[in-house]
Design an enzyme around this catalytic site. Structure first.
Site, PDB file in Angstrom:
ATOM      1  N   GLU A  91     -15.651   0.684  35.937  1.00 24.67           N
ATOM      2  CA  GLU A  91     -14.810  -0.321  36.573  1.00 24.67           C
ATOM      3  C   GLU A  91     -15.620  -1.478  37.142  1.00 24.67           C
ATOM      4  O   GLU A  91     -16.817  -1.362  37.395  1.00 24.67           O
ATOM      5  CB  GLU A  91     -13.947   0.305  37.659  1.00 24.67           C
ATOM      6  CG  GLU A  91     -14.692   1.109  38.678  1.00 24.67           C
ATOM      7  CD  GLU A  91     -13.727   2.007  39.459  1.00 24.67           C
ATOM      8  OE1 GLU A  91     -13.144   1.504  40.416  1.00 24.67           O
ATOM      9  OE2 GLU A  91     -13.582   3.190  39.121  1.00 24.67           O
ATOM     10  N   CYS A 104     -18.292  -7.667  40.870  1.00 25.54           N
ATOM     11  CA  CYS A 104     -19.041  -6.450  41.165  1.00 25.54           C
ATOM     12  C   CYS A 104     -19.007  -5.583  39.914  1.00 25.54           C
ATOM     13  O   CYS A 104     -17.931  -5.227  39.436  1.00 25.54           O
ATOM     14  CB  CYS A 104     -18.382  -5.732  42.340  1.00 25.54           C
ATOM     15  SG  CYS A 104     -19.091  -4.116  42.687  1.00 25.54           S
ATOM     16  N   CYS A 111     -22.897   8.723  38.360  1.00 25.25           N
ATOM     17  CA  CYS A 111     -24.103   8.505  39.162  1.00 25.25           C
ATOM     18  C   CYS A 111     -24.763   9.843  39.439  1.00 25.25           C
ATOM     19  O   CYS A 111     -24.100  10.866  39.519  1.00 25.25           O
ATOM     20  CB  CYS A 111     -23.734   7.827  40.474  1.00 25.25           C
ATOM     21  SG  CYS A 111     -25.175   7.285  41.433  1.00 25.25           S
ATOM     22  N   CYS A 115     -24.746  10.757  46.877  1.00 24.31           N
ATOM     23  CA  CYS A 115     -24.424  10.370  48.260  1.00 24.31           C
ATOM     24  C   CYS A 115     -23.095  11.023  48.654  1.00 24.31           C
ATOM     25  O   CYS A 115     -22.119  10.963  47.912  1.00 24.31           O
ATOM     26  CB  CYS A 115     -24.326   8.852  48.394  1.00 24.31           C
ATOM     27  SG  CYS A 115     -25.847   8.006  47.930  1.00 24.31           S
ATOM     28  N   CYS A 118     -19.599   9.053  48.735  1.00 23.97           N
ATOM     29  CA  CYS A 118     -19.298   8.124  47.634  1.00 23.97           C
ATOM     30  C   CYS A 118     -18.281   8.693  46.649  1.00 23.97           C
ATOM     31  O   CYS A 118     -18.313   9.883  46.315  1.00 23.97           O
ATOM     32  CB  CYS A 118     -20.587   7.777  46.900  1.00 23.97           C
ATOM     33  SG  CYS A 118     -20.339   6.625  45.545  1.00 23.97           S
ATOM     34  N   SER A 190     -27.820  -3.625  44.404  1.00 29.39           N
ATOM     35  CA  SER A 190     -27.728  -2.657  45.495  1.00 29.39           C
ATOM     36  C   SER A 190     -28.322  -1.324  45.075  1.00 29.39           C
ATOM     37  O   SER A 190     -28.020  -0.805  44.007  1.00 29.39           O
ATOM     38  CB  SER A 190     -26.250  -2.484  45.872  1.00 29.39           C
ATOM     39  OG  SER A 190     -26.108  -1.557  46.921  1.00 29.39           O
ATOM     40  N   LEU A 214     -28.508   1.730  53.315  1.00 29.58           N
ATOM     41  CA  LEU A 214     -29.268   2.486  54.318  1.00 29.58           C
ATOM     42  C   LEU A 214     -28.392   3.553  54.978  1.00 29.58           C
ATOM     43  O   LEU A 214     -28.686   4.740  54.918  1.00 29.58           O
ATOM     44  CB  LEU A 214     -29.838   1.507  55.362  1.00 29.58           C
ATOM     45  CG  LEU A 214     -30.882   2.083  56.307  1.00 29.58           C
ATOM     46  CD1 LEU A 214     -32.114   2.554  55.561  1.00 29.58           C
ATOM     47  CD2 LEU A 214     -31.271   1.041  57.361  1.00 29.58           C
ATOM     48  N   HIS A 215     -27.348   3.120  55.628  1.00 30.82           N
ATOM     49  CA  HIS A 215     -26.304   4.001  56.190  1.00 30.82           C
ATOM     50  C   HIS A 215     -26.735   4.959  57.292  1.00 30.82           C
ATOM     51  O   HIS A 215     -25.889   5.645  57.869  1.00 30.82           O
ATOM     52  CB  HIS A 215     -25.600   4.804  55.088  1.00 30.82           C
ATOM     53  CG  HIS A 215     -25.021   3.961  53.998  1.00 30.82           C
ATOM     54  ND1 HIS A 215     -24.349   2.789  54.229  1.00 30.82           N
ATOM     55  CD2 HIS A 215     -25.022   4.124  52.640  1.00 30.82           C
ATOM     56  CE1 HIS A 215     -23.958   2.269  53.081  1.00 30.82           C
ATOM     57  NE2 HIS A 215     -24.363   3.043  52.106  1.00 30.82           N
ATOM     58  N   ASN A 289     -15.219   3.621  53.456  1.00 25.15           N
ATOM     59  CA  ASN A 289     -13.976   3.819  52.724  1.00 25.15           C
ATOM     60  C   ASN A 289     -13.653   5.287  52.699  1.00 25.15           C
ATOM     61  O   ASN A 289     -14.488   6.086  52.276  1.00 25.15           O
ATOM     62  CB  ASN A 289     -14.168   3.353  51.276  1.00 25.15           C
ATOM     63  CG  ASN A 289     -13.556   2.014  51.048  1.00 25.15           C
ATOM     64  OD1 ASN A 289     -12.348   1.840  51.212  1.00 25.15           O
ATOM     65  ND2 ASN A 289     -14.391   1.062  50.704  1.00 25.15           N
ATOM     66  N   CYS A 332     -15.408   0.406  44.747  1.00 26.24           N
ATOM     67  CA  CYS A 332     -15.811   0.864  43.430  1.00 26.24           C
ATOM     68  C   CYS A 332     -15.837   2.374  43.318  1.00 26.24           C
ATOM     69  O   CYS A 332     -16.103   3.078  44.254  1.00 26.24           O
ATOM     70  CB  CYS A 332     -17.166   0.288  43.077  1.00 26.24           C
ATOM     71  SG  CYS A 332     -16.950  -1.217  42.167  1.00 26.24           S
TER      72      CYS A 332
HETATM   73  N1  SAH Z   1     -26.096   3.088  43.769  1.00 20.98           N
HETATM   74  C1  SAH Z   1     -26.152   1.811  44.389  1.00 20.98           C
HETATM   75  C2  SAH Z   1     -24.989   0.897  44.064  1.00 20.98           C
HETATM   76  C3  SAH Z   1     -23.629   1.501  43.958  1.00 20.98           C
HETATM   77  S1  SAH Z   1     -22.829   1.977  45.437  1.00 20.98           S
HETATM   78  C4  SAH Z   1     -26.318   1.967  45.880  1.00 20.98           C
HETATM   79  O1  SAH Z   1     -26.356   3.092  46.347  1.00 20.98           O
HETATM   80  O2  SAH Z   1     -26.472   0.973  46.570  1.00 20.98           O
HETATM   81  C5  SAH Z   1     -22.395   0.454  46.171  1.00 20.98           C
HETATM   82  C6  SAH Z   1     -22.332   0.495  47.674  1.00 20.98           C
HETATM   83  O3  SAH Z   1     -21.163   1.175  48.132  1.00 20.98           O
HETATM   84  C7  SAH Z   1     -23.514   1.204  48.319  1.00 20.98           C
HETATM   85  O4  SAH Z   1     -23.934   0.492  49.451  1.00 20.98           O
HETATM   86  C8  SAH Z   1     -22.901   2.520  48.693  1.00 20.98           C
HETATM   87  O5  SAH Z   1     -23.643   3.174  49.671  1.00 20.98           O
HETATM   88  C9  SAH Z   1     -21.528   2.080  49.146  1.00 20.98           C
HETATM   89  N2  SAH Z   1     -20.542   3.122  49.255  1.00 20.98           N
HETATM   90  C10 SAH Z   1     -20.360   4.209  48.479  1.00 20.98           C
HETATM   91  N3  SAH Z   1     -19.340   4.952  48.923  1.00 20.98           N
HETATM   92  C11 SAH Z   1     -18.833   4.313  49.985  1.00 20.98           C
HETATM   93  C12 SAH Z   1     -17.765   4.574  50.882  1.00 20.98           C
HETATM   94  N4  SAH Z   1     -17.002   5.661  50.753  1.00 20.98           N
HETATM   95  N5  SAH Z   1     -17.549   3.671  51.862  1.00 20.98           N
HETATM   96  C13 SAH Z   1     -18.308   2.573  51.990  1.00 20.98           C
HETATM   97  N6  SAH Z   1     -19.317   2.272  51.196  1.00 20.98           N
HETATM   98  C14 SAH Z   1     -19.602   3.138  50.206  1.00 20.98           C
END
Ligand code: SAH
Length: 342
Positions: A91, A104, A111, A115, A118, A190, A214-215, A289, A332
């Site tokens: 997507e 985007c 993936c 994480c 995600c 990213s 980073l988170h 999200n 996404c």
């Molecule tokens: N793999 C790459 C890019 C894809 S994820 C990365 O990790 O950066 C794109 C962004 O969305 C990243 O910053 C990821 O941490 C964030 N992301 C993933 N799930 C999320 C969620 N549930 N809420 C907010 N951001 C999220």
């Protein structure tokens, strides 16, 4: 299976034509056509029928099939679900900003990073996307929406630095004058933090903006949220970011998704400020999200404000991510997740 014309550089097309005894300058024309977005080789009207037949035997134009399209009623956000030539799906999202259109895009089908928060986690990894499939997302969107994309974020499904060679090839081609001609300064990649690849990217002479997911401000917490941290700790990641900035002159964006009760305390804000103080960087705060099947909840507006204040008082530049397309699940991974689950 036919090859994708969007995977080819002009030089590769030239070599190919040369083999068949065709004039070199046709390569540039072909390159321009496919970058414009055509469904069939037959649309290349300034190219002979014979050459078109020759191309058609081996290649397709790279345009993608739109499986679903969701359009936000609140803003102009559009979300696309594409079917690839092997029936995999990815997507992309188109967003309208004051400065223009930003897309985007996805870099992999699924993936491998795992994480916890995600939407792409737990539904499997199929394969890397090719350079042409990344270009295809942009070109198909431009054509469908009748607009020109001025900015790209590689922030869709997948970890772009886990697909390094194809992504670097994509970056060079999307920047090409005869192609989409998008400046490196208008591209953001990213990553969750594959340190060796960040160091490689720093040396490519491709000065794009690097965005670090980073988170969490310490290893203990980040280890729990992002398995990649077990391999590359925060210290190593920050070190790599500093080198990236030195080599490219570009500032780093740190993405920080605020999760209720987990990484959103005052202490966390102070830790984060301490970690990145003095760096050429800024922090992008995102309300997490809420993904079905995960236990993570959004931080309240009030707490978000407190977190932001602490960073700012410590001299850190902060932006709050605007939530575009919230009515169409624009974050996404969510569409593909839904489809795979079905
Ligand atoms: N793999 C790459 C890019 C894809 S994820 C990365 O990790 O950066 C794109 C962004 O969305 C990243 O910053 C990821 O941490 C964030 N992301 C993933 N799930 C999320 C969620 N549930 N809420 C907010 N951001 C999220």
């Amino acid at each position: 299976m036919k090859q994708n014309l969007l995977d080819c550089t002009i030089e590769e097309l030239e070599a190919l034509l040369n083999e068949s005894g065709v004039e070199k300058f046709r390569a540039k024309q072909i390159f321009q056509w496919v970058n414009k977005g055509i469904a069939s080789v037959d649309e290349m009207t300034n190219i002979s029928k014979l050459l078109r037949q020759l191309l058609d035997e081996r290649f397709h134009t790279g345009i993608l099939h739109i499986l679903r399209k969701l359009e936000s009623k609140k803003d102009e956000t559009k979300k696309y679900l594409f079917r690839l030539h092997d029936n995999n799906v990815v997507e992309s999202v188109l967003m309208k900003y004051t400065y223009g259109y930003s897309a985007c895009i996805s870099s992999q089908v699924g993936c491998r990073m795992g994480c916890r928060f995600c939407a792409s986690t737990g539904i499997g990894f199929a394969r890397n996307l090719t350079c042409g499939e990344m270009l295809g997302q942009l070109i198909t969107i431009q054509k469908d929406a009748g607009i020109r994309i001025s900015n790209i974020v590689i922030m869709g499904i997948g970890e772009p630095l886990d697909n390094y060679d194809n992504v670097v090839r994509f970056l060079r081609l999307v920047n090409h004058k005869g192609g989409l001609n998008i400046g490196y300064r208008h591209i953001t990649l990213s990553t969750c933090g594959l340190v060796p690849r960040i160091l490689d990217l720093a040396k490519e002479n491709i000065p794009i903006t690097l965005s670090i997911s980073l988170h969490a401000p310490n290893d203990e917490l980040r280890n729990k949220l992002m398995p990649v941290n077990l391999k590359y700790s925060i210290d190593k990641l920050i070190e790599a970011c500093k080198i990236y900035t030195e080599e490219t002159g570009r500032r780093i964006t740190f993405e920080y998704a605020l999760i209720k009760g987990l990484n959103d305390s005052k202490e966390n804000a102070h830790e984060l400020a301490f970690l990145i103080k003095g760096m050429l960087s800024h922090v992008n705060l995102i309300p997490v999200n809420e993904v079905e099947g995960t236990e993570f909840e959004k931080t309240s507006k009030e707490r978000t404000g407190i977190f932001k204040d602490i960073l700012e008082k410590n001299g850190i530049e902060v932006t709050l991510r605007r939530e575009l397309g919230s009515d169409i699940n624009a974050a996404c991974g969510q569409l593909r997740r839904g489809l795979v689950k079905e």
